[in-house]
Motif scaffolding. Structure first.
Motif, mmCIF file in Angstrom:
data_model
loop_
_atom_site.group_PDB
_atom_site.id
_atom_site.type_symbol
_atom_site.label_atom_id
_atom_site.label_comp_id
_atom_site.label_asym_id
_atom_site.label_seq_id
_atom_site.Cartn_x
_atom_site.Cartn_y
_atom_site.Cartn_z
ATOM 1 N N ASN A 71 -5.203 -28.143 -15.628
ATOM 2 C CA ASN A 71 -3.908 -27.831 -15.027
ATOM 3 C C ASN A 71 -3.740 -26.317 -15.003
ATOM 4 N N ILE A 72 -4.513 -25.633 -14.134
ATOM 5 C CA ILE A 72 -4.553 -24.179 -14.172
ATOM 6 C C ILE A 72 -3.528 -23.520 -13.282
ATOM 7 N N GLU A 85 -2.638 -25.206 -27.127
ATOM 8 C CA GLU A 85 -1.316 -24.623 -27.357
ATOM 9 C C GLU A 85 -0.198 -25.427 -26.698
ATOM 10 N N PHE A 86 -0.431 -25.904 -25.482
ATOM 11 C CA PHE A 86 0.626 -26.569 -24.723
ATOM 12 C C PHE A 86 0.446 -28.071 -24.588
ATOM 13 N N ASN A 87 -0.674 -28.617 -25.081
ATOM 14 C CA ASN A 87 -0.962 -30.058 -25.024
ATOM 15 C C ASN A 87 -0.837 -30.616 -23.606
ATOM 16 N N ARG A 88 -1.382 -29.864 -22.649
ATOM 17 C CA ARG A 88 -1.389 -30.306 -21.253
ATOM 18 C C ARG A 88 -2.811 -30.672 -20.846
ATOM 19 N N ASN A 89 -2.922 -31.175 -19.614
ATOM 20 C CA ASN A 89 -4.230 -31.474 -19.056
ATOM 21 C C ASN A 89 -5.049 -30.184 -18.981
ATOM 22 N N LEU A 107 -10.569 -18.424 -16.648
ATOM 23 C CA LEU A 107 -10.427 -19.873 -16.524
ATOM 24 C C LEU A 107 -10.615 -20.564 -17.873
ATOM 25 N N THR A 108 -11.565 -20.075 -18.682
ATOM 26 C CA THR A 108 -11.791 -20.653 -19.995
ATOM 27 C C THR A 108 -10.572 -20.453 -20.892
ATOM 28 N N MET A 109 -9.978 -19.277 -20.841
ATOM 29 C CA MET A 109 -8.793 -18.997 -21.660
ATOM 30 C C MET A 109 -7.613 -19.869 -21.238
ATOM 31 N N ILE A 110 -7.409 -20.062 -19.944
ATOM 32 C CA ILE A 110 -6.323 -20.924 -19.463
ATOM 33 C C ILE A 110 -6.547 -22.361 -19.923
ATOM 34 N N GLN A 111 -7.796 -22.835 -19.854
ATOM 35 C CA GLN A 111 -8.090 -24.191 -20.302
ATOM 36 C C GLN A 111 -7.862 -24.333 -21.798
ATOM 37 N N TYR A 112 -8.242 -23.321 -22.569
ATOM 38 C CA TYR A 112 -8.016 -23.363 -24.019
ATOM 39 C C TYR A 112 -6.526 -23.437 -24.332
#
Length: 47
Positions: free
Chosen positions: A41-42, A34-38, A24-29
């Motif tokens: 937004n997992i 990298e993608f400039n998203r919320n 979850l931490t890696m997806i949030q990072y």
């Protein structure tokens, strides 16, 4: 769903929880830097 974890030892339980937190931490990072998203937004696919 912590009660139903299907692990056979406490070490397995710790490994499973640590891997979920790391994922979850890696997806949030990736979403933030990298993608400039919320950041929460997992459910969006990385591809």
């Amino acid at each position: 769903m912590i009660r139903r974890n299907y692990t056979k030892s406490f070490e397995g339980f710790k490994t499973k929880i640590l891997s979920k937190i790391t994922t979850l931490t890696m997806i949030q990072y990736l979403n933030k830097f990298e993608f400039n998203r919320n950041i929460n937004n997992i459910k969006v696919h990385l591809a």
